[in-house]
Motif scaffolding. Structure first.
Motif, PDB file in Angstrom:
ATOM      1  N   ALA A   1      35.811 -11.200  17.506  1.00 16.83           N
ATOM      2  CA  ALA A   1      34.806 -10.902  18.528  1.00 16.83           C
ATOM      3  C   ALA A   1      34.334  -9.455  18.442  1.00 16.83           C
ATOM      4  N   THR A   2      34.371  -8.895  17.235  1.00 17.69           N
ATOM      5  CA  THR A   2      33.748  -7.608  16.967  1.00 17.69           C
ATOM      6  C   THR A   2      32.541  -7.862  16.059  1.00 17.69           C
ATOM      7  N   ARG A   3      31.527  -7.025  16.196  1.00 13.68           N
ATOM      8  CA  ARG A   3      30.261  -7.305  15.523  1.00 13.68           C
ATOM      9  C   ARG A   3      30.410  -7.410  14.010  1.00 13.68           C
ATOM     10  N   TYR A   4      31.057  -6.411  13.386  1.00 16.12           N
ATOM     11  CA  TYR A   4      31.173  -6.422  11.933  1.00 16.12           C
ATOM     12  C   TYR A   4      31.908  -7.667  11.436  1.00 16.12           C
ATOM     13  N   ASN A   5      33.025  -8.014  12.088  1.00 18.76           N
ATOM     14  CA  ASN A   5      33.795  -9.169  11.640  1.00 18.76           C
ATOM     15  C   ASN A   5      32.985 -10.453  11.782  1.00 18.76           C
ATOM     16  N   ASP A   6      32.387 -10.644  12.945  1.00 18.42           N
ATOM     17  CA  ASP A   6      31.655 -11.884  13.185  1.00 18.42           C
ATOM     18  C   ASP A   6      30.514 -12.065  12.183  1.00 18.42           C
ATOM     19  N   LEU A   7      29.733 -10.997  11.985  1.00 18.47           N
ATOM     20  CA  LEU A   7      28.599 -11.112  11.072  1.00 18.47           C
ATOM     21  C   LEU A   7      29.054 -11.289   9.631  1.00 18.47           C
ATOM     22  N   ALA A   8      30.118 -10.584   9.240  1.00 15.89           N
ATOM     23  CA  ALA A   8      30.619 -10.707   7.868  1.00 15.89           C
ATOM     24  C   ALA A   8      31.044 -12.132   7.557  1.00 15.89           C
ATOM     25  N   GLU A   9      31.701 -12.781   8.510  1.00 17.63           N
ATOM     26  CA  GLU A   9      32.127 -14.168   8.287  1.00 17.63           C
ATOM     27  C   GLU A   9      30.935 -15.105   8.157  1.00 17.63           C
ATOM     28  N   SER A  10      29.957 -14.951   9.048  1.00 17.73           N
ATOM     29  CA  SER A  10      28.796 -15.829   8.998  1.00 17.73           C
ATOM     30  C   SER A  10      28.001 -15.620   7.719  1.00 17.73           C
ATOM     31  N   ARG A  11      27.884 -14.380   7.282  1.00 22.46           N
ATOM     32  CA  ARG A  11      27.161 -14.098   6.044  1.00 22.46           C
ATOM     33  C   ARG A  11      27.923 -14.638   4.836  1.00 22.46           C
ATOM     34  N   ALA A  12      29.253 -14.604   4.901  1.00 15.25           N
ATOM     35  CA  ALA A  12      30.049 -15.169   3.804  1.00 15.25           C
ATOM     36  C   ALA A  12      29.802 -16.664   3.673  1.00 15.25           C
ATOM     37  N   LEU A  13      29.711 -17.369   4.809  1.00 13.04           N
ATOM     38  CA  LEU A  13      29.426 -18.808   4.755  1.00 13.04           C
ATOM     39  C   LEU A  13      28.066 -19.066   4.127  1.00 13.04           C
ATOM     40  N   ARG A  14      27.083 -18.269   4.528  1.00 16.65           N
ATOM     41  CA  ARG A  14      25.745 -18.464   3.972  1.00 16.65           C
ATOM     42  C   ARG A  14      25.712 -18.142   2.479  1.00 16.65           C
ATOM     43  N   ALA A  15      26.493 -17.141   2.068  1.00 15.96           N
ATOM     44  CA  ALA A  15      26.549 -16.808   0.642  1.00 15.96           C
ATOM     45  C   ALA A  15      27.288 -17.876  -0.157  1.00 15.96           C
ATOM     46  N   LEU A  16      28.250 -18.544   0.482  1.00 15.41           N
ATOM     47  CA  LEU A  16      28.995 -19.605  -0.194  1.00 15.41           C
ATOM     48  C   LEU A  16      28.147 -20.851  -0.362  1.00 15.41           C
ATOM     49  N   TYR A  17      27.225 -21.075   0.581  1.00 16.58           N
ATOM     50  CA  TYR A  17      26.360 -22.264   0.552  1.00 16.58           C
ATOM     51  C   TYR A  17      24.900 -21.821   0.650  1.00 16.58           C
ATOM     52  N   PRO A  18      24.385 -21.172  -0.383  1.00 16.27           N
ATOM     53  CA  PRO A  18      23.040 -20.587  -0.282  1.00 16.27           C
ATOM     54  C   PRO A  18      21.929 -21.617  -0.108  1.00 16.27           C
ATOM     55  N   GLN A  19      22.174 -22.850  -0.483  1.00 19.54           N
ATOM     56  CA  GLN A  19      21.126 -23.864  -0.376  1.00 19.54           C
ATOM     57  C   GLN A  19      21.153 -24.618   0.954  1.00 19.54           C
ATOM     58  N   ARG A  20      22.148 -24.323   1.776  1.00 21.91           N
ATOM     59  CA  ARG A  20      22.296 -25.093   3.018  1.00 21.91           C
ATOM     60  C   ARG A  20      21.668 -24.372   4.205  1.00 21.91           C
ATOM     61  N   SER A  21      21.168 -25.160   5.139  1.00 25.20           N
ATOM     62  CA  SER A  21      20.716 -24.602   6.410  1.00 25.20           C
ATOM     63  C   SER A  21      21.932 -24.343   7.289  1.00 25.20           C
ATOM     64  N   ALA A  22      21.738 -23.578   8.362  1.00 19.95           N
ATOM     65  CA  ALA A  22      22.855 -23.204   9.233  1.00 19.95           C
ATOM     66  C   ALA A  22      23.564 -24.431   9.793  1.00 19.95           C
ATOM     67  N   ASP A  23      22.818 -25.462  10.148  1.00 21.86           N
ATOM     68  CA  ASP A  23      23.441 -26.639  10.746  1.00 21.86           C
ATOM     69  C   ASP A  23      24.156 -27.524   9.723  1.00 21.86           C
ATOM     70  N   ALA A  24      24.048 -27.174   8.441  1.00 19.65           N
ATOM     71  CA  ALA A  24      24.738 -27.943   7.402  1.00 19.65           C
ATOM     72  C   ALA A  24      25.964 -27.213   6.866  1.00 19.65           C
ATOM     73  N   LEU A  25      26.288 -26.044   7.438  1.00 17.65           N
ATOM     74  CA  LEU A  25      27.482 -25.313   7.019  1.00 17.65           C
ATOM     75  C   LEU A  25      28.732 -25.983   7.592  1.00 17.65           C
ATOM     76  N   PRO A  26      29.892 -25.813   6.953  1.00 18.24           N
ATOM     77  CA  PRO A  26      31.115 -26.405   7.516  1.00 18.24           C
ATOM     78  C   PRO A  26      31.401 -25.819   8.897  1.00 18.24           C
ATOM     79  N   PRO A  27      31.990 -26.591   9.797  1.00 16.00           N
ATOM     80  CA  PRO A  27      32.418 -26.034  11.084  1.00 16.00           C
ATOM     81  C   PRO A  27      33.313 -24.818  10.858  1.00 16.00           C
TER      82      PRO A  27
END
Length: 430
Positions: free
Chosen positions: A322-348
């Motif tokens: 629940a700190t800004r850097y951590n939260d954003l880093a995790e979300s960006r990592a998911l997007r980088a892992l699945y660059p072709q997916r939309s946000a609603d298609a990322l794993p929970p």
């Protein structure tokens, strides 16, 4: 190291089975109490009473505290004369280790004592005891032989080994918030090289001190939550109105064995740990890669070690401070892992820190335990307190409550000061 053919046709190291879970935490213990709170999104964060925030002039009012603890039901064989020499931290860690042993039904004689090991993690060790002992006017804190036990960071592991009879590797590592993951990584090496047949791997942390709060407050706003009116909502990861984390305490221990050994002795298996990878970015000491590419690369590497693919991941257990850097880093990592997916298609992707707060050296163990139980119950635990996601974290956090799922692969992430990242891959028991 024994290689096996996975169900997906890949050659990978033999899975390591999680056969026991011990937990002494706020709001109830054991695997059952732990799962009850995690799956219900039931926060165990309440009003901070360990010290007076107003007297200390600190804007910190919430913490996940163990208010009452009696070691005797957990450690009935421990002599009172020995227990009197130990701290609350040592006794709670010993209780969690004994719980894990019993939950695994690892009876005396089931494993050669010389091949039973204990690996613990703690970011600060017995800080509370040292703080009290060094206070002006302290009453001869070093005057008895128990002081030697009370002052050592490794005593919880050593005293657990004596109580349980573990004669293998017994050690404690300290590496901030990735320490729990690193302890698991060391346990995997012990088991896969054949040096140990079972490893009790855990974390213990007792950071609810004014001095620790001051350390984090000195980093600026948004690191420690200042929530006063509703402590249970103090921690809100991935949320637009996040404020930071709350301090949490306790001990959690896993019993790990090679999958073949576990089934050979008829053990119950919660889940399997497939692989671990750690990365030090050797960059900024208090932030992580904000592009997401380094973390995504580490996840790919650990999945490759496990003989699995990113498209097979059914859940990601985040660090979620629940700190800004951590939260954003995790979300960006998911997007980088699945660059072709939309946000609603990322794993929970979720966090358990709204339940038990930030437990530093124990946090990676809590994540591994929670992920193991989600795989076991085929149920995703929710990210509590999330009402309006940060626009950059607008993907699936299971915020609505526990969710039944069919998945056999999960990832656990951990981050720490020192530019450190750690990832585990886990699968459902076969």
């Amino acid at each position: 190291m024994r290689l096996i053919e996975s169900a997906h046709g890949h050659q990978a190291p033999e899975p390591i089975a999680v056969t026991g879970i011990g937990a002494v935490l706020p709001g109830g213990g054991g695997a059952t109490g732990f799962w009850r709170n995690i799956s219900a999104g039931a926060s165990q964060i309440g009003k901070l009473t360990r010290f007076d925030p107003d007297r200390e002039r600190l804007p910190v009012f919430a913490a996940a505290q163990i208010d009452d603890f009696d070691h005797r039901p957990y450690l009935p064989e421990l002599k009172p004369s020995h227990a009197a020499k130990y701290t609350r931290e040592i006794l709670i860690a010993m209780a969690a280790a004994e719980q894990a042993r019993q939950d695994a039904a690892l009876l005396p004689g089931a494993v050669d004592p010389r091949r039973l090991s204990i690996v613990m993690s703690s970011s600060r060790g017995p800080l509370d005891w040292w703080r009290t002992a060094m206070e002006p006017g302290a009453q001869t804190p070093f005057a008895d032989s128990g002081a030697m036990f009370r002052g050592l960071a490794g005593s919880p592991a050593s005293m657990s080994a004596i109580y349980i009879g573990a004669q293998g590797l017994v050690t404690t590592i300290s590496n901030a918030c990735v320490g729990g993951h690193h302890a698991i990584g060391l346990a995997l090496r012990e088991l896969r090289c054949g040096a140990s047949d079972a490893v009790l791997v855990g974390g213990h942390e007792f950071p609810i001190l004014a001095q620790v709060a001051r350390c984090y407050l000195a980093l600026g706003d948004g690191v420690i939550s200042g929530e006063r009116d509703d402590p249970a909502r103090a921690v809100r990861p991935y949320s637009k109105d996040r404020e930071g984390f709350a301090l949490g305490e306790g001990a959690v221990v896993l019993c790990l064995e090679r999958e073949s050994s576990a089934y050979a002795r008829g053990a119950h298996v919660y889940a399997n740990i497939l692989a671990h990878r750690a990365l030090n970015e050797a960059d900024h000491p208090t932030t992580m890669d904000m592009t997401g590419s380094l973390t995504a690369g580490l996840i790919r590497d650990v999945l490759d070690d496990a003989g699995r693919k990113p498209d097979e991941v059914g859940y990601v257990c985040g660090h979620g401070t629940a700190t800004r850097y951590n939260d954003l880093a995790e979300s960006r990592a998911l997007r980088a892992l699945y660059p072709q997916r939309s946000a609603d298609a990322l794993p929970p992707h979720g966090s358990n820190k709204p339940i038990y707060g930030h437990t530093f050296g124990m946090a990676g163990i809590i994540n591994a335990a929670a992920t193991s139980l989600m795989l076991h119950h085929q149920t995703l635990a929710p990210t509590a307190n999330l009402v309006e996601p940060d626009p950059e974290c607008d993907h699936d956090h299971v915020a609505e409550g526990a969710r039944k799922a069919q998945f056999d692969l999960a990832v656990s992430m951990s981050f720490a000061f020192g530019s450190q990242t750690s990832v585990l891959a886990l699968e459902a028991a076969r």
